[in-house]
Write an enzyme that holds these catalytic residues in place. Sequence first.
Site, PDB file in Angstrom:
ATOM      1  N   ASP A  54       0.857  -1.189   0.000  1.00  0.00           N
ATOM      2  CA  ASP A  54       0.000   0.000   0.000  1.00  0.00           C
ATOM      3  C   ASP A  54       0.889   1.233   0.000  1.00  0.00           C
ATOM      4  O   ASP A  54       1.895   1.265   0.711  1.00  0.00           O
ATOM      5  CB  ASP A  54      -0.908   0.000   1.233  1.00  0.00           C
ATOM      6  CG  ASP A  54      -2.125   0.907   1.071  1.00  0.00           C
ATOM      7  OD1 ASP A  54      -3.257   0.389   1.034  1.00  0.00           O
ATOM      8  OD2 ASP A  54      -1.948   2.142   0.990  1.00  0.00           O
ATOM      9  N   ASN A  55       0.517   2.232  -0.788  1.00  0.00           N
ATOM     10  CA  ASN A  55       1.346   3.431  -0.866  1.00  0.00           C
ATOM     11  C   ASN A  55       0.940   4.501   0.145  1.00  0.00           C
ATOM     12  O   ASN A  55       1.517   5.592   0.174  1.00  0.00           O
ATOM     13  CB  ASN A  55       1.324   4.018  -2.282  1.00  0.00           C
ATOM     14  CG  ASN A  55      -0.008   4.647  -2.640  1.00  0.00           C
ATOM     15  OD1 ASN A  55      -1.031   4.384  -1.998  1.00  0.00           O
ATOM     16  ND2 ASN A  55      -0.022   5.450  -3.681  1.00  0.00           N
ATOM     17  N   ALA A  86      -6.218   0.952  -5.779  1.00  0.00           N
ATOM     18  CA  ALA A  86      -6.818   1.855  -6.764  1.00  0.00           C
ATOM     19  C   ALA A  86      -6.919   3.238  -6.148  1.00  0.00           C
ATOM     20  O   ALA A  86      -6.949   3.379  -4.924  1.00  0.00           O
ATOM     21  CB  ALA A  86      -8.209   1.372  -7.169  1.00  0.00           C
ATOM     22  N   ARG A 134     -29.092   2.878  -4.190  1.00  0.00           N
ATOM     23  CA  ARG A 134     -27.832   2.159  -4.118  1.00  0.00           C
ATOM     24  C   ARG A 134     -28.059   0.738  -3.613  1.00  0.00           C
ATOM     25  O   ARG A 134     -28.929   0.479  -2.781  1.00  0.00           O
ATOM     26  CB  ARG A 134     -26.850   2.852  -3.158  1.00  0.00           C
ATOM     27  CG  ARG A 134     -26.334   4.191  -3.656  1.00  0.00           C
ATOM     28  CD  ARG A 134     -25.393   4.032  -4.832  1.00  0.00           C
ATOM     29  NE  ARG A 134     -24.889   5.322  -5.291  1.00  0.00           N
ATOM     30  CZ  ARG A 134     -25.496   6.088  -6.193  1.00  0.00           C
ATOM     31  NH1 ARG A 134     -26.644   5.678  -6.716  1.00  0.00           N
ATOM     32  NH2 ARG A 134     -24.978   7.233  -6.577  1.00  0.00           N
ATOM     33  N   TYR A 186     -13.438   7.491 -12.917  1.00  0.00           N
ATOM     34  CA  TYR A 186     -13.233   6.296 -12.099  1.00  0.00           C
ATOM     35  C   TYR A 186     -13.876   5.083 -12.764  1.00  0.00           C
ATOM     36  O   TYR A 186     -13.248   4.019 -12.885  1.00  0.00           O
ATOM     37  CB  TYR A 186     -13.824   6.514 -10.705  1.00  0.00           C
ATOM     38  CG  TYR A 186     -13.754   5.288  -9.818  1.00  0.00           C
ATOM     39  CD1 TYR A 186     -12.566   4.919  -9.201  1.00  0.00           C
ATOM     40  CD2 TYR A 186     -14.878   4.494  -9.604  1.00  0.00           C
ATOM     41  CE1 TYR A 186     -12.493   3.796  -8.397  1.00  0.00           C
ATOM     42  CE2 TYR A 186     -14.818   3.367  -8.795  1.00  0.00           C
ATOM     43  CZ  TYR A 186     -13.626   3.024  -8.201  1.00  0.00           C
ATOM     44  OH  TYR A 186     -13.560   1.900  -7.414  1.00  0.00           O
ATOM     45  N   ILE A 218     -26.582  15.026   5.885  1.00  0.00           N
ATOM     46  CA  ILE A 218     -26.652  15.826   4.661  1.00  0.00           C
ATOM     47  C   ILE A 218     -26.788  14.895   3.465  1.00  0.00           C
ATOM     48  O   ILE A 218     -25.956  14.005   3.254  1.00  0.00           O
ATOM     49  CB  ILE A 218     -25.414  16.719   4.502  1.00  0.00           C
ATOM     50  CG1 ILE A 218     -25.315  17.702   5.676  1.00  0.00           C
ATOM     51  CG2 ILE A 218     -25.452  17.471   3.180  1.00  0.00           C
ATOM     52  CD1 ILE A 218     -24.041  18.534   5.657  1.00  0.00           C
TER      53      ILE A 218
END
Length: 328
Positions: free
Chosen positions: A31-32, A88, A218, A154, A209
Site C-alpha cells: 500500500d502506498n 486503486a 444504491r 473512475y 446531509i
Amino acid sequence: MKILVTGGAGFIGSHLADNFARRGHDVTVLDNLEPYYDLRLKEHNIDVGHRATSESDGSYEFVEGSVTDTTLLDELITGTDIVFHQAAQAGVRTSVDHPKMVTEYNVDGTVNVLDAARKVNVERVVHASSSSVYGKPAYLPYDEDHPRSPVSPYGVSKVAAEHYARVYNEIYGLPTVSLRYFTVYGPRMRPNMAISNFVSRCLRGKSPIVYGDGTQTRDFTYIADIARVNGKLLTTSQADGETLNVGSTDTIDILTLAETVRDTIDPTLEIQFAERQEGDAEHTHADVSKAQRLLDYTPTRSIREGVDEFIDWYRENRDWYEPLVMNS
C-alpha cells in the site's frame, strides 16, 4: 498459501488481509498510504493485520509502495500464489478532479500487477472492479452483460482494468477474476462515504446531509460478504476468466437511508440537502445470480441489518474512529 494484497491497508483490502492471516496464510500487504483520507485509519488497519497473526500460524507483512513501481511488484509477486488486487485511486468525485491520477493507478497499476503475475505464473489474480462501470442503467438489476457506459473517470478506469484482466486471461492464460463491488460498507469503512457520514453526524446531534434530492438508489454490500466471496477464490477455479457482480440484491434510496440512520440514532434531527455532486450514478442494483452459480455467493445482510451492525460497531469504536471521520 502466500498471498499478496495490493491496497491492503485500505478498507476492503485490509479486511481481506487480516482474514487471510487469521486463516493461517502468509500475507504481504502492499500500500502506498495515499492520504485520500486520514492515514491513521490505514495505520489502524495495519495494526489489525499484525494482531491477526496472534490467532493463527499465518504471517502478515506490510510493505509501503505503489503498484506503479514495477521493480517492487516483480519482487513481491515472485513466490506468491494468489494476488488480490485491491489497489486503486478510489472516489468517483476525486476522479472528476484528477482523471490522469486515476488512470495512472487504476489502469497502469493494474497492467503492472497483471504483467508481474504473468511472468511468474501465479495461480490467480483477483481484481477489484466496481459497479461504477455500468453508469446509466438500460435496465435493472444490472447483470454482467449490461452495457457499460460509466459517468465518471473512475468508472472508465475500472472498465479498462477489467478488459486488461480478461485479455491477460485469454492471451497469456493467466487466471483472472474481476469482482464488481456494489458500494461496500461496514466496520473500518472509509470515513468519506454516505453511511459513515450519516452515522457520525447523527451521533453528534447534527443533521445528515443528502446530496441531491435523495432519490438516487444504491445496492450496498456488507464487508463480511465481500471478504467471504474473495475467500472462495483461494480454492476454486470456477470463476477464472470471469467478471462477477458482488452486491446485496437489496436497494435503498439515499433519502431513506439517511432517515433510517437518523431514526435509529436521533429521530428529532432534520434531514439537510446539498447540491448533487458530479459523477454520481443515478441507480445501482446488482444481479448476483452468476456469483451465486459459480461461487455459491449469497449476501447475508439486508441494508437495514448491516446499518444497525455498523452503528453498533461505531459506538463501540467511537473513541478512535470518530475523529478520523470528522477529519475527512
